[in-house]
Design a protein around this motif. Structure first.
Motif, PDB file in Angstrom:
ATOM      1  N   ALA A 276       0.835  -1.210   0.000  1.00 38.60           N
ATOM      2  CA  ALA A 276       0.000   0.000   0.000  1.00 38.60           C
ATOM      3  C   ALA A 276       0.860   1.246   0.000  1.00 38.60           C
ATOM      4  CB  ALA A 276      -0.898   0.016   1.242  1.00 38.60           C
ATOM      5  N   VAL A 277       0.228   2.372  -0.374  1.00 30.40           N
ATOM      6  CA  VAL A 277       0.910   3.668  -0.283  1.00 30.40           C
ATOM      7  C   VAL A 277       0.871   4.125   1.176  1.00 30.40           C
ATOM      8  CG1 VAL A 277       0.394   4.294  -2.671  1.00 30.40           C
ATOM      9  CG2 VAL A 277      -1.213   4.930  -0.860  1.00 30.40           C
ATOM     10  N   PRO A 278       1.800   5.024   1.561  1.00 26.11           N
ATOM     11  CA  PRO A 278       1.909   5.409   2.975  1.00 26.11           C
ATOM     12  C   PRO A 278       0.644   6.021   3.555  1.00 26.11           C
ATOM     13  CG  PRO A 278       3.758   6.309   1.715  1.00 26.11           C
ATOM     14  CD  PRO A 278       2.845   5.644   0.738  1.00 26.11           C
ATOM     15  N   THR A 279      -0.107   6.795   2.764  1.00 26.61           N
ATOM     16  CA  THR A 279      -1.261   7.491   3.352  1.00 26.61           C
ATOM     17  C   THR A 279      -2.301   6.505   3.868  1.00 26.61           C
ATOM     18  OG1 THR A 279      -2.002   7.778   1.077  1.00 26.61           O
ATOM     19  CG2 THR A 279      -1.083   9.691   2.170  1.00 26.61           C
ATOM     20  N   THR A 302       4.951  -3.950   2.078  1.00 21.89           N
ATOM     21  CA  THR A 302       5.677  -3.210   1.053  1.00 21.89           C
ATOM     22  C   THR A 302       5.011  -1.849   0.908  1.00 21.89           C
ATOM     23  OG1 THR A 302       6.115  -5.287  -0.085  1.00 21.89           O
ATOM     24  CG2 THR A 302       6.500  -3.248  -1.320  1.00 21.89           C
ATOM     25  N   ILE A 303       5.806  -0.813   1.091  1.00 23.90           N
ATOM     26  CA  ILE A 303       5.271   0.540   0.961  1.00 23.90           C
ATOM     27  C   ILE A 303       5.994   1.246  -0.165  1.00 23.90           C
ATOM     28  CG2 ILE A 303       5.211   2.823   2.059  1.00 23.90           C
ATOM     29  CD1 ILE A 303       4.127   1.693   4.490  1.00 23.90           C
ATOM     30  N   GLY A 304       5.234   1.842  -1.037  1.00 29.88           N
ATOM     31  CA  GLY A 304       5.816   2.593  -2.134  1.00 29.88           C
ATOM     32  C   GLY A 304       4.828   3.631  -2.589  1.00 29.88           C
ATOM     33  N   GLY A 305       5.081   4.193  -3.778  1.00 34.67           N
ATOM     34  CA  GLY A 305       4.156   5.192  -4.321  1.00 34.67           C
ATOM     35  C   GLY A 305       4.501   6.579  -3.827  1.00 34.67           C
ATOM     36  N   ALA A 306       5.023   6.651  -2.615  1.00 34.53           N
ATOM     37  CA  ALA A 306       5.529   7.893  -2.043  1.00 34.53           C
ATOM     38  C   ALA A 306       6.444   7.451  -0.922  1.00 34.53           C
ATOM     39  CB  ALA A 306       4.393   8.765  -1.507  1.00 34.53           C
ATOM     40  N   TRP A 518       4.134  29.308   7.992  1.00 35.69           N
ATOM     41  CA  TRP A 518       3.454  28.124   8.534  1.00 35.69           C
ATOM     42  C   TRP A 518       1.956  28.241   8.364  1.00 35.69           C
ATOM     43  CZ3 TRP A 518       6.028  24.092  11.259  1.00 35.69           C
ATOM     44  CH2 TRP A 518       7.412  24.283  11.402  1.00 35.69           C
ATOM     45  N   THR A 519       1.311  27.113   8.185  1.00 31.04           N
ATOM     46  CA  THR A 519      -0.149  27.126   8.157  1.00 31.04           C
ATOM     47  C   THR A 519      -0.688  25.780   8.637  1.00 31.04           C
ATOM     48  OG1 THR A 519      -2.104  27.600   6.816  1.00 31.04           O
ATOM     49  CG2 THR A 519      -0.388  26.336   5.751  1.00 31.04           C
ATOM     50  N   ILE A 520      -1.857  25.843   9.247  1.00 28.08           N
ATOM     51  CA  ILE A 520      -2.555  24.636   9.681  1.00 28.08           C
ATOM     52  C   ILE A 520      -3.628  24.327   8.635  1.00 28.08           C
ATOM     53  CG2 ILE A 520      -4.118  23.631  11.415  1.00 28.08           C
ATOM     54  CD1 ILE A 520      -1.515  23.987  12.689  1.00 28.08           C
ATOM     55  N   VAL A 521      -3.721  23.059   8.203  1.00 30.20           N
ATOM     56  CA  VAL A 521      -4.821  22.664   7.304  1.00 30.20           C
ATOM     57  C   VAL A 521      -5.498  21.435   7.899  1.00 30.20           C
ATOM     58  CG1 VAL A 521      -3.823  23.604   5.165  1.00 30.20           C
ATOM     59  CG2 VAL A 521      -3.219  21.293   5.913  1.00 30.20           C
ATOM     60  N   GLU A 522      -6.698  21.153   7.410  1.00 33.41           N
ATOM     61  CA  GLU A 522      -7.422  19.991   7.933  1.00 33.41           C
ATOM     62  C   GLU A 522      -6.883  18.699   7.361  1.00 33.41           C
ATOM     63  OE1 GLU A 522     -11.646  19.917   7.970  1.00 33.41           O
ATOM     64  OE2 GLU A 522     -11.732  21.942   8.832  1.00 33.41           O
ATOM     65  N   ALA A 523      -6.478  18.753   6.087  1.00 32.46           N
ATOM     66  CA  ALA A 523      -5.866  17.586   5.440  1.00 32.46           C
ATOM     67  C   ALA A 523      -4.975  18.096   4.322  1.00 32.46           C
ATOM     68  CB  ALA A 523      -6.941  16.653   4.875  1.00 32.46           C
ATOM     69  N   VAL A 524      -3.915  17.370   4.066  1.00 38.45           N
ATOM     70  CA  VAL A 524      -3.072  17.734   2.925  1.00 38.45           C
ATOM     71  C   VAL A 524      -3.793  17.277   1.659  1.00 38.45           C
ATOM     72  CG1 VAL A 524      -0.864  17.325   1.779  1.00 38.45           C
ATOM     73  CG2 VAL A 524      -0.953  17.513   4.276  1.00 38.45           C
ATOM     74  N   PRO A 525      -3.928  18.147   0.656  1.00 38.12           N
ATOM     75  CA  PRO A 525      -4.592  17.695  -0.581  1.00 38.12           C
ATOM     76  C   PRO A 525      -3.811  16.545  -1.202  1.00 38.12           C
ATOM     77  CG  PRO A 525      -3.764  19.978  -0.787  1.00 38.12           C
ATOM     78  CD  PRO A 525      -3.509  19.548   0.604  1.00 38.12           C
ATOM     79  N   LYS A 526      -4.546  15.559  -1.743  1.00 35.47           N
ATOM     80  CA  LYS A 526      -3.888  14.372  -2.296  1.00 35.47           C
ATOM     81  C   LYS A 526      -4.224  14.212  -3.783  1.00 35.47           C
ATOM     82  CE  LYS A 526      -2.945  12.440   1.976  1.00 35.47           C
ATOM     83  NZ  LYS A 526      -3.902  13.166   2.785  1.00 35.47           N
ATOM     84  N   VAL A 529      -3.862   9.114  -6.649  1.00 33.51           N
ATOM     85  CA  VAL A 529      -3.250   7.882  -6.148  1.00 33.51           C
ATOM     86  C   VAL A 529      -2.703   8.073  -4.740  1.00 33.51           C
ATOM     87  CG1 VAL A 529      -2.751   6.873  -8.397  1.00 33.51           C
ATOM     88  CG2 VAL A 529      -1.081   8.410  -7.360  1.00 33.51           C
ATOM     89  N   GLY A 530      -3.164   9.128  -4.060  1.00 39.54           N
ATOM     90  CA  GLY A 530      -2.864   9.249  -2.637  1.00 39.54           C
ATOM     91  C   GLY A 530      -1.577   9.984  -2.299  1.00 39.54           C
ATOM     92  N   LYS A 531      -0.923  10.567  -3.315  1.00 34.16           N
ATOM     93  CA  LYS A 531       0.280  11.350  -3.004  1.00 34.16           C
ATOM     94  C   LYS A 531      -0.110  12.780  -2.638  1.00 34.16           C
ATOM     95  CE  LYS A 531       2.812   8.821  -6.516  1.00 34.16           C
ATOM     96  NZ  LYS A 531       3.783   8.852  -7.610  1.00 34.16           N
ATOM     97  N   PHE A 532       0.772  13.437  -1.846  1.00 34.15           N
ATOM     98  CA  PHE A 532       0.546  14.858  -1.545  1.00 34.15           C
ATOM     99  C   PHE A 532       0.447  15.615  -2.864  1.00 34.15           C
ATOM    100  CE2 PHE A 532       2.941  14.851   2.804  1.00 34.15           C
ATOM    101  CZ  PHE A 532       1.903  14.126   3.357  1.00 34.15           C
TER     102      PHE A 532
END
Lengths: 551, 551
Positions: A276-279, A302-306, A518-526, A529-532
């Motif tokens: 799976a991907v890390p997210t 196995t982790i990959g993709g990011a 700096w900024t606070i967000v609720e979620a990092v946009p993805k 395929v789940g990458k930042f």
């Protein structure tokens, strides 16, 4: 002088017939969300793949290299499509169901897909799109879902199980040229139109052997692999093919990719491996912390993709799940490197440091680092450059441009045919690759490079930080400076000054590299395929949508 | 539709450069018989292989597909030859140093070898032969040995180390056609002239990947493999190539193949894996029983070349060495099957029964059983027929006949190109092959078949029996009947009647299959690769040389 060896081509049909015959009792189990999973043996999948090929040829008129697309989750039917379509000589085109409708329509049109196979649960996605898919003549629906959504469609609609009924369970698979097209996958390109990679029978066969090598995933029929990585995401990292080669059982999550059902299926189905991907894995960790389950069988991940943040890898180590880092991309099939530590490091302090690299190249892949002026850089663990790769399962072009010729854009392929990965990193003298950034995400501050990935990893090691993404933003004095975008854990009261101090004191980040924005967000946009998705963050910053604190 | 993948050929030079670069610190250690072994890293071997290629090309004039023969034990220099010769485009021809001089001369002549590389210790073998080797222009000598034996030879004599001195440590390896000849090996044919198998770069590359798959040997750079199987015996089962692909260390015994030095090198060098034919292993067992050593690191042993008697496998299990049975032949590169038990049998009573079969086919090899009338037999574990195989590293012909065309004798290759192995056996429904005999060794008694191998295994399970070979001898009433040839352990007083009773009572042999002709011999005659030489036994019987007791 002629070799006297038999000339047997490397074909996907060979993997299918081998798996169905020699590993006929191995299983694909598909999670259904209620009760016992659907179980199907490799022998049954072999039979059904033959039936599907008959149906595609005889009922739907698929011939030659016609493209058959799949808009499907990970499940047994998708595995059947994986084998039937290339084995009969047609081309499997996996569609990324997370792409915006606009892009999906563009891709289907570009590939000139003749058939779309779709899970019933995805009809709400396909139905509004279908009127725009002018090349699609047939839709094949599998599993539960509201068929009426397709009423009035221009394409003929078929029921998967009805198509299979009564068809012969053997098929005289053609002896194809091993270099012919077997499958295609479009990159979710962050710039310009999506680009199609066309895998050959040969590249998939060789890649499957590599996946089964002990230095890569190296599973056997004693294993069950939880295939979280989607089948529309670079061939699910080669697992459907590799498992049929060696009899590894597959556990398929279908649409149940949320942390709770994943934890549940690990506890009840007892897989030994997951990919799976890390997210996704980050979410699972949160779930398991909140509600512990018996996940003791799952010892290899196995982790990959990011890149997997070191803190996440350490957390999984504590759960007894050994994370193995791998690097690849759509253009690399995807196995490019695997981070198995070298023998001398095992059991020493160095082991973890090796495991968080991207790993070593297998024999089938060559790598080199190119400097900013196109010079070849040494493998000294310090010189950072763009990674270029060459190999038997590496793309050398993209699917057709307007003139129906393969596309070889100069920013993607070198003059001597190597793939420019767009990844920046270093390689140690013993061949371990460490990626520090995407070339386009590197922060160029006053003539020096700052690695966004290094800052992110250091931030994510903070106990209050759930996720962190760092992007370059324009700066009058330095050209570019890092902007830190942070997702805090629930109930956290950490402030930016303390995070900044943590970076310097615990993260070992040099003073001049510390972010001041700096900024606070609720979620990092993805991305799909789940990458930042840093492109989105940069745009949000540019348009003033983020609430920035300056330290 | 064209694939967009890079077209990178499968070449041995790729394995070499990968091993030397990515696994540069892995080692080849060669036993010298005194003190510390000679140690050479993969990086050094990469350098020296390049130097050897320069020397062969520039000093010896090797061009195109010239044949370079090796008459060498297993050692680092032989590994250098393994890589340098095919990588430069020439053809490596390994000579079996146990063949009769007559056959060796015939083979060198048939292959038209231009160069012979020879270990100094083997000069007493080469020197008397050399005057008859009319194609040989150069002899390259490596290691200690009396050079004066070559005085007056027509060929030019070179010192290996002198040739290498000062040569560049890189070589611009040519981009060859992967189907071109890389190496050749003649079968020690029991009938007719020896026959040459010509391996291609492609077949060796694919075979190496298979050896590294977890279902086969599956070693990593944490392992050291004791390569007892000679490099002149089917590429040492692919180990020199496979180890360079993944960084597995090699321990090479050179000429020290006797039980005592083998036990000593296992104790001091601590290999984790070994590969050898059963007869060598039988001797090691006797040695370890007489004089126990710490062999605890050696947990995996690949045995092939001939069936491993179950009693031997059980004895090694008790020592903590897990024997893995494999089947192959010169024509199969050699990996044909590997007996890893299926997951469901592990830890059960069935496990041992699976382990003593020849095993399962990997995806690259297809098998089928043919009946006496050429009909295809079912995989039911009962129908016995001749095994035929097809695959990517299986021979489809032999090296040239008189007309310079590949030889495809009808008794060796089917009309549709499959290899007729000459082995008779059954295949279970789950794909496990059990060989019961060589087709020519089957005993045809009154219209029924008796398996010589089954009788031998049952006899060798008797505590007083060291070795046993059973051959068919003519019988007026039954056509053929079994003759049991027995080697008793020292001090044994077992008589034939008790052995016969043992076969019936403990061995489960049917009454009508029990031999009535018995003889004691000091040793079973062996072929040049250590297999029982039944041809010799049959001749000895026919000529009245054996002292037969009739029960």
């Amino acid at each position: 002088m002629l070799s006297t060896m038999q000339d047997v081509p490397l074909l996907i049909s060979r993997i299918l017939t081998h798996g169905a015959k020699i590993h006929g009792t191995s299983q694909v189990s598909t999670w259904t969300g209620e009760g016992e999973p659907q179980r199907r043996s490799f022998a049954e999948i072999g039979d059904r793949a033959a039936q599907l090929a008959h149906a595609l040829r005889d009922d739907l008129g698929v011939t030659g290299d016609d493209r058959v697309a799949t808009l499907m989750w990970n499940n047994a039917e998708h595995v059947e499509a994986y084998f039937a379509i290339p084995s009969m000589g047609a081309v499997l085109h996996t569609l990324n169901l997370r792409l915006p409708a606009e892009q999906l329509a563009w891709i289907v049109d570009h590939a000139a897909d003749k058939v779309v196979m779709v899970n019933g649960s995805l009809l709400p996605l396909l139905a509004p799109l279908l009127p725009r898919l002018r090349t699609v003549e047939h839709v094949v629906v599998t599993g539960p879902g509201d068929r009426s959504l397709l009423d009035g469609a221009h394409a003929r609609v078929h029921e998967y199980e009805e198509l299979l009924t009564g068809k012969p369970v053997t098929y005289d698979w053609p002896e194809l040229d091993e270099r012919s097209a077997a499958a295609m996958c479009y990159t979710s390109g962050t710039t310009g139109d999506p680009k199609g990679v066309v895998y050959s029978h040969r590249s998939i066969y060789l890649h499957s052997m590599q996946v089964n090598m002990t230095e890569s995933m190296g599973l056997t029929d004693e294993d069950t692999s939880l295939v979280v990585v989607p089948q529309f995401h670079v061939n699910a990292w080669g697992l459907p093919h590799a498992t049929f080669m060696t009899g590894v059982n597959m556990l398929m999550p279908d649409r149940f990719l949320q942390p709770a059902p994943l934890a549940e299926m690990i506890e009840s189905e007892r897989p030994t491996h997951a990919a799976a991907v890390p997210t996704i894995w980050q979410g699972l960790l949160t779930e398991l912390t909140a509600k512990p389950r018996d996940v003791s069988t799952l010892t290899q991940v196995t982790i990959g993709g990011a890149a997997c943040p070191p803190s996440l890898m350490a957390a999984f180590d504590e759960l007894g799940m050994r994370v193995c880092h791998a690097w690849g991309m759509t253009e690399t099939s995807p196995l490019g490197t695997v981070a198995r530590p070298p023998a001398h490091a095992i059991g020493t302090d160095q082991e973890f440091a090796y495991r968080i690299t991207q790993g070593r190249f297998p024999a089938g892949v060559e790598g080199r680092l190119m400097g900013r002026d196109g010079e070849l850089l040494p493998w000294d663990g310090e010189s950072a450059g763009e990674l270029e790769v060459r190999g038997m399962w590496i793309a050398g072009a993209y699917y057709n441009g307007p003139d129906a010729e393969p596309l070889r854009p100069a920013d993607k392929f070198s003059e001597d045919g190597w793939l420019k990965t767009g990844d920046v990193g270093t390689i140690s003298p013993d061949g371990f690759l460490t990626l520090t950034d995407r070339a386009k995400d590197v922060i160029k501050s006053g003539g020096e490079w700052i690695s966004s990935v290094e800052l992110e990893n250091a931030l994510m090691a903070h106990p209050d930080v759930m996720e962190a993404a760092v992007v370059a933003v324009p700066d009058e004095k330095w050209g570019e400076r890092p902007l830190a975008t942070v997702v805090l854990k629930e109930g956290s009261t950490a402030d930016f000054a303390s995070l900044r101090a943590f970076l310097a004191d615990e993260g070992g980040i040099a003073r001049w590299q510390l972010p001041e924005r700096w900024t606070i967000v609720e979620a990092v946009p993805k991305t799909s395929v789940g990458k930042f998705d840093k492109k989105v963050l940069r745009r949000q910053y540019a348009e003033g949508e983020l609430d920035i604190t300056r330290l």
